[in-house]
Structures are given as C-alpha cells and as structure tokens.
Design a protein around this motif. Structure first.
Motif, mmCIF file in Angstrom:
data_model
loop_
_atom_site.group_PDB
_atom_site.id
_atom_site.type_symbol
_atom_site.label_atom_id
_atom_site.label_comp_id
_atom_site.label_asym_id
_atom_site.label_seq_id
_atom_site.Cartn_x
_atom_site.Cartn_y
_atom_site.Cartn_z
ATOM 1 N N GLY A 252 0.783 -1.224 0.000
ATOM 2 C CA GLY A 252 0.000 0.000 0.000
ATOM 3 C C GLY A 252 0.814 1.273 0.000
ATOM 4 N N MET A 253 2.151 1.187 -0.028
ATOM 5 C CA MET A 253 3.008 2.368 -0.047
ATOM 6 C C MET A 253 3.275 2.823 -1.486
ATOM 7 N N VAL A 254 3.625 4.102 -1.630
ATOM 8 C CA VAL A 254 4.116 4.645 -2.898
ATOM 9 C C VAL A 254 5.454 5.310 -2.615
ATOM 10 N N VAL A 255 6.467 4.985 -3.420
ATOM 11 C CA VAL A 255 7.816 5.521 -3.221
ATOM 12 C C VAL A 255 8.219 6.327 -4.450
ATOM 13 N N GLN A 256 9.009 7.370 -4.194
ATOM 14 C CA GLN A 256 9.524 8.249 -5.255
ATOM 15 C C GLN A 256 11.043 8.139 -5.277
#
Length: 451
Positions: A252-256
């Motif tokens: 469920g995480m979003v990484v940049q």
C-alpha cells in the motif's frame, strides 16, 4: 708413367692430369632471369587483387541495396494499405451524418450505472471506425507498452522451459515487424508493470522480486535497479521531470526515486490501507499547487487516491465517491485534459454465518469469475479538485486487474479503451463516440496486437 690414352687435360689451365685428379663438381641450378616478365607478373597480380577488392565491395553494396529495396517495397505496400484504409474511413465518415454515433454516461452523482439515471450528458463527435489489419502472436507475453517515438512495442515476456526466464521484446510496428529480445538478469521475478519513458529510450519495470529497474532499449542493458520494501505492483514516470520515477507497492506504499540518487528513495509515503497499489499515474503540473510538489494518482481495491510528493507531512486522500463504487480494478488517465476513468467491479457480499473464505456471490457476479457487470466512472481534475462526471455499465473482469487507456489524437475528443469481458470485444467509450471492433481476449501464453 700414365698411358697417353688415360691422360686428361684441364679445359681451363690446359695441364695434363690423370684419372685420380678428376673430381665431381656440383653446380647450383642455373635459371635464366627475365626481369620484364617478372614485373609483368607482379603487375597482373596487383590488378587481380584490386579487382577482387572491388568485386567484394560491389557484392556488399548489392546486398545492402537489395535490403533497402525490400524495405522500400514493404513501406510502399504499407502506405498503399494505409491509404486504402484512410480512403475507406473518409467514405464512411462522409456517408454518415455528423454525431450519428455517440456514447452516453450516467449523469454526475448517479451510481445506478446508466439505465435508471434521471439525466444523461453527451457530446456529439465525428464517426470513427477501426479495422483490424493483422494479429501478431507473441509467446509468453504478459504486458506491453508503446514507444511512439521509435515506433516499437516493448513486451514483457515470461518464457518457460529449462528454467523460467523473463525477457523484454522490442517489436517494430512497421512491417515486417522485426523483433529483438532484451534478456533480464537471472533470477529476475515476473514483471508486474512496464512503462516507456516519455523523455528518452528507456523503460521502467516494476517486479514482484521487490525490484524497480530502468532498462535502456537502445543499448539493451539494465541502467538502474532499486531494492524495495515490498513487491512492486505498478510504476510511473514523472510527466514534468525526467529524473523522477514512482512505484506502487504491494503493502500500500508509494515511493519516489530520483535517478540521480541511486542509493535510496527520495520519499516514501504510507497508504491509507495495506491494499496493493495496482496503478500509478503521475499527474500533469498544476498551477494551483506550490512549486516542488508533485501530484500522483493511484488506484487500489479501495478506490482512487491522490498523493502529494514534496509537501512536508502530506498524506494521501481518497477521491470523493470512488470508495463506494465497488472494487477498483483499473485506472486510465489522460494528461492532456486531466480526464480520469476508473473501472469497478461489484464487491463480494458475505453472509453472516459464513467465514470470509466462503463468499456468497451477488446476483451480478459471474460464477465462472470471468465477466461481471461493473462500471466505468468518469472523473475530471479541475485545479486541486476531482469531479465525478458520470458512469456507464460495463462487462468487466471478475478476477483479473485489466489495463485500460485514454487515447488522444484519434478524434476531436479523447477515447477510453477497455476490454468487454463477456463479448470479447474492445470497447471505445467516452462522453464521445462509442465504437466496437473485433478483439481477441488476452491470455497468459500469447498476446495479439492489432496493427
């Protein structure tokens, strides 16, 4: 005294000698030299060598010319077919009244999905038709994207046999559709998402092996690889900055990431739930948002979510009216006009006396799990707000997470393309024309691409 008949005389000094004085002389082989003839031979040999070099050069050029001639003949054939196709489209368009084909969406705020809505909005558009020209089968194909600048398809394939192997295949969109494989590293897990860069000839890969990779389609080499906390389900390039990339994770995480920093992500944001992020889209720049803040739109089973990267303490939030539409299975985004279409299937209802592992199917759910009655919902991003404009019924997948797309440049207005899981057709929907064309359903062993 030696008898006279046994006396010999030296032919050079004229002295008399006996038999004992005679010796055998061994002279070297004597050859008469003809200098002019030798020069002529050397000259002829040089001429023969020169003629041979010229012959080899002409043979190589002949092969190259024949290849160019074949390519030109194929291109001429393609252009003739294209011209006939366009002429047919023109005749078809001229024979139909303007706006004779249009699709309708349910009005804003209605969840009844089309039939029982009180109001409908629509917009006239020119008639459009599509003709399937060729099916190209590619074994083991899983997912693909189009590199429009190079006119090639990038296809992620999983080859079975002596050990499972993952490869990327570059296939030309121009006849004769030449193909070239890019072998991914040994142990590379299945590719879950693939995006071609809008800025350069590189591809972004999201892998179930907790990897985010950047592969050059020019050198066929892996440029960068990032280790992730969880399996990557989706990925996206930043539309406004070629250095930034995003990955949606299984937790469920979003990484940049910034490709100029190869050690760790620039920012990691925890989602509202631990549902996998199956789609990530970088949003076009918004003048109402402060400088340095980058908007990202994601989709998971709970609905659509907006993320702000570069804003201190920024938390994602659900797009209004996306959490009560059902289970979100697909998301398409058109950056040119900030159009958004999300696809939903019904949530599985559970009876009170059964465990979660024994769901009770609703009336709209297919027992086979292949096609169910769902919906496509149209949203519009206006500044920092999202507006729901309408919805329409659709036959969607009951088990898979299909891909959909908003296509620009086909007509005056964008078109939304998705698969009809019941009729096995490709639907083009919009608040614009709706067109059906032949479509062969994808499966796990082959993909058919309409050229």
């Amino acid at each position: 005294m030696v008898p006279s008949f046994l006396c010999f005389q030296c032919p050079q000094c004229k002295k008399k000698c006996s038999m004992k004085s005679i010796r055998v002389l061994y002279a070297s082989r004597i050859v008469a030299l003809d200098v002019k003839l030798q020069k002529k031979v050397r000259s002829l040999e040089a001429k023969c060598s020169s003629f041979k070099e010229k012959s080899d050069d002409l043979s190589a050029k002949r092969v190259e010319w024949r290849k160019k001639e074949a390519d030109l003949c194929m291109e001429v054939h393609y252009l003739k077919e294209r011209t006939r196709h366009l002429e047919g489209l023109l005749e078809s368009a001229q024979s139909r009244p303007l706006g004779s084909s249009m699709a309708r969406w349910g009005c804003r705020g209605e969840a009844g999905l089309g039939d029982d809505v009180e109001q409908e909005f629509h917009q006239q558009g020119s008639s459009i038709s599509f003709m399937l020209q060729k099916d190209i089968q590619v074994d083991g194909a899983r997912i693909f994207d189009v590199d429009t600048s190079s006119q090639i398809l990038i296809i992620a394939r999983r080859l079975s046999g002596m050990g499972t192997m993952n490869v990327l295949t570059k296939m030309s969109l121009i006849p004769s559709h030449e193909k070239e494989d890019i072998h991914l590293p040994v142990g590379f897990k299945a590719v879950k998402d693939l995006r071609v860069s809008p800025h350069a000839r590189i591809v972004l890969l999201a892998s179930l092996g907790k990897k985010l990779s950047v592969v050059s389609t020019q050198s066929n080499n892996t440029v960068l690889t990032y280790d992730l906390q969880a399996a990557a389900w989706s990925c996206s390039w930043d539309l406004s900055n070629s250095h930034y990339i995003y990955a949606g994770l299984q937790n469920g995480m979003v990484v940049q990431f910034d490709m100029r920093q190869t050690m760790r992500p620039v920012e990691s944001i925890t989602g509202l739930t631990d549902s996998p992020i199956h789609t990530v889209h970088s949003l076009s720049a918004d003048s109402t948002v402060s400088c340095g803040v980058k908007g990202v739109l994601t989709a998971s089973s709970v609905g659509l979510c907006h993320w702000d990267f570069g804003r201190s303490g920024g938390r994602p939030y659900l797009i209004p009216e996306s959490e009560n539409q059902g289970v979100c299975i697909s998301l398409a985004y058109g950056p040119s006009r900030d159009d958004i279409v999300a696809s939903f299937r019904p949530k599985i209802e559970f009876s009170g006396d059964l465990t979660i592992s024994q769901p009770t199917l609703s009336a709209s759910t297919s027992i086979s799990g292949e096609g169910v009655r769902g919906s496509h919902v149209l949203y519009k991003r206006v500044g920092g707000r999202y507006e729901k404009l309408g919805a329409t019924c659709a036959n969607v997948s009951g088990i898979r997470l299909p891909k959909s797309a908003i296509v620009d440049g086909v007509s005056q207005n964008p078109l939304f393309a998705s698969a009809d899981e019941v009729t096995s057709e490709l639907d083009y929907l919009a608040a614009w024309p709706r067109i059906h064309c032949n479509y062969s359903q994808l499966n796990s062993s082959e993909v058919q691409v309409g050229i």
